[in-house]
Design an enzyme around this catalytic site. Structure first.
Site, PDB file in Angstrom:
ATOM      1  N   ARG A  26     -10.408 -11.414   2.272  1.00 21.47           N
ATOM      2  CA  ARG A  26     -11.295 -12.482   1.789  1.00 21.47           C
ATOM      3  C   ARG A  26     -10.644 -13.846   1.958  1.00 21.47           C
ATOM      4  NH1 ARG A  26     -11.513  -9.478  -3.845  1.00 21.47           N
ATOM      5  NH2 ARG A  26     -11.275  -7.816  -2.298  1.00 21.47           N
ATOM      6  N   LYS A  84       0.836  -1.194   0.000  1.00 24.18           N
ATOM      7  CA  LYS A  84       0.000   0.000   0.000  1.00 24.18           C
ATOM      8  C   LYS A  84       0.876   1.252   0.000  1.00 24.18           C
ATOM      9  CE  LYS A  84      -3.731  -1.951   2.868  1.00 24.18           C
ATOM     10  NZ  LYS A  84      -4.875  -1.786   1.966  1.00 24.18           N
TER      11      LYS A  84
END
Length: 459
Positions: free
Chosen positions: A308, A234
């Site tokens: 997820r 990120k």
């Protein structure tokens, strides 16, 4: 008892809650009415006016505004009224809603520095005890989310959930090491790059009125204690708040806390995947293929789509026990925030009635959710030439929907399942919602569960 509340017998000043339509009648009936008129008090939502008394402070007025009373009208009072003062609500006010707003606004994170002042205290009314329990659960969740990642890693998150279970007589199992690699391989894959080992927390509890055949509620939470993005790193601005990436786990634990405190007549299972997504010699790489608990193989299209992966093994485990209701909570996608902003939880559900129950509970609790579609037309976007599916789509659209479709692959079609993609943070302070960690969706989820599975043993 939280420091913002007082016992019913405490000596207290009077707090009058007034709507604009009732303001003139109130002024006509009270000695301070002339003062209130002269002060220009208009009873707007949250508007506060201190009243004079013979020996100094004689009470206070708070405005409710027009329309339905809101908890947020009381959200600023614990910090606006004199420090440490004690107050009692007067008149036909919704005590539960007032207690909720008061308590949520009183919160300040205090692990590393003391609050600048003690909050004003509200005398707890007999019909507001359930609201006070909700406030306590929100404080618990906010504290977890606000803890910095250097003091709340996977082990500390697991310990906090284990302590919660022990306080309510639950059975708690911590899964790590080789057992985690075998039983929750995608959780292990996400956490492999960190020096802090991943864990799964498995909490089981049964209400005092719940027999062996009582409905089973399963809750799953994404507990990524810090998310660097892994090798798909990120940027600094996106990483700044990633201590909150365990917000879904905190909210799931908060829902479990409320279920246990209320002694709902159910069986409860809480599964938390506690990990850190880091870069390291053993971290997963783009285009790696991992095998899930369900047996499906997943190609890693992006290491920053790790939530997820944490959830899919938990969902597969929970689903195998055929729960009456399965819910998961996660700070899963930025796409949900682009679509709905920070306050609205993106709700995905296979069952229309369950979705409406949650939406209605959110409206009542002032903890809103908004339903988004499990649009099957996008399911092919997760196709992979190498594995059974990919963890991301190559398309730039519908990121929250695609993430939900990924999770759906690990839940039986007949299951009553709801997926909550939430933000778990207040970007700026508002009455009742101080800046920092937030239990987004927790109160809505609990109220929906309580409404669906019967009257609590302890209302």
């Amino acid at each position: 008892m939280l420091p913002c509340f007082a016992d019913p017998g405490a000596s207290a000043l009077s707090l009058h809650a007034v709507a604009p339509a009732g303001l003139e009648a109130w002024c006509a009936a009270h000695p301070a009415g002339g003062f209130v008129r002269a002060a220009g008090f208009a009873a707007q939502p949250g508007e506060l006016l201190l009243l004079p008394g013979a020996a100094g402070l004689g009470g206070a007025l708070v405005g409710l505004g027009d329309g339905r009373p809101s908890a947020w009208s009381f959200g600023g009072l614990a910090q606006a009224l004199p420090a440490g003062s004690t107050w009692r609500l007067e008149g036909p006010t919704d005590a539960a809603r007032a207690t909720l707003g008061w308590g949520l606004g009183a919160y300040r994170y205090g692990r590393f520095r003391a609050a600048p002042r003690p909050p004003a205290r509200l005398v707890l009314a007999a019909d507001a005890l359930a609201a006070a329990r909700e406030v306590e659960a929100v404080w618990f969740v906010r504290d977890l989310i606000n803890d910095p990642a250097n003091v709340l890693g996977p082990a500390e998150l697991a310990e906090a959930v284990a302590a919660l279970g022990a306080a309510h007589g639950a059975t708690v199992r911590l899964v790590g090491g080789e057992t985690l690699e075998r039983d929750y391989p995608t959780v292990a894959a996400v956490g492999r790059g960190s020096a802090r080992a991943p864990l799964v927390v498995d909490l089981a509890w049964r209400g005092s009125a719940a027999g062996p055949e009582a409905p089973l509620i399963a809750l799953c939470g994404k507990g990524v204690c810090f998310d660097s993005g892994g090798y798909d790193l990120k940027p600094a601005t996106a990483m700044l708040r990633m201590k909150k990436d365990m917000g879904g786990a905190a909210v799931a634990a908060g829902v479990a806390r409320l279920v246990m405190q209320a002694d709902l007549p159910v069986r409860l299972r809480l599964l938390i995947g506690a990990v850190e997504n880091s870069i390291g010699a053993h971290a997963m790489r783009p285009l790696d293929v991992v095998r899930t608990r369900k047996g499906l193989t997943v190609e890693i299209g992006n290491t920053d789509a790790e939530g997820r992966l944490v959830l899919c093994d938990l969902l597969a485990d929970a689903d195998a026990a055929a729960p009456a209701l399965l819910m998961d909570f996660a700070t899963l996608t930025g796409a949900a925030r682009v679509a709905l902003g920070p306050d609205l939880v993106a709700l995905f559900a296979q069952d229309d009635r369950l979705a409406e129950d949650l939406l209605a509970a959110g409206r009542e609790a002032e903890d809103p959710l908004w339903r988004l579609p499990l649009w099957s037309g996008y399911a092919g976007w997760l196709d992979s030439q190498t594995a059974d599916l990919a963890n991301v789509s190559g398309k730039p659209h519908a990121g929250a929907v695609v993430a939900a479709l990924f999770l759906q692959r690990f839940v039986s079609p007949e299951r009553r399942w709801a997926h909550c993609d939430l933000y778990a943070w207040n970007d700026s302070p508002r009455p009742g919602r101080p800046e920092g960690g937030e239990a987004t969706g927790m109160r809505a989820a609990f109220r929906a569960l309580a409404g669906r599975f019967g009257t609590p043993a302890h209302a």
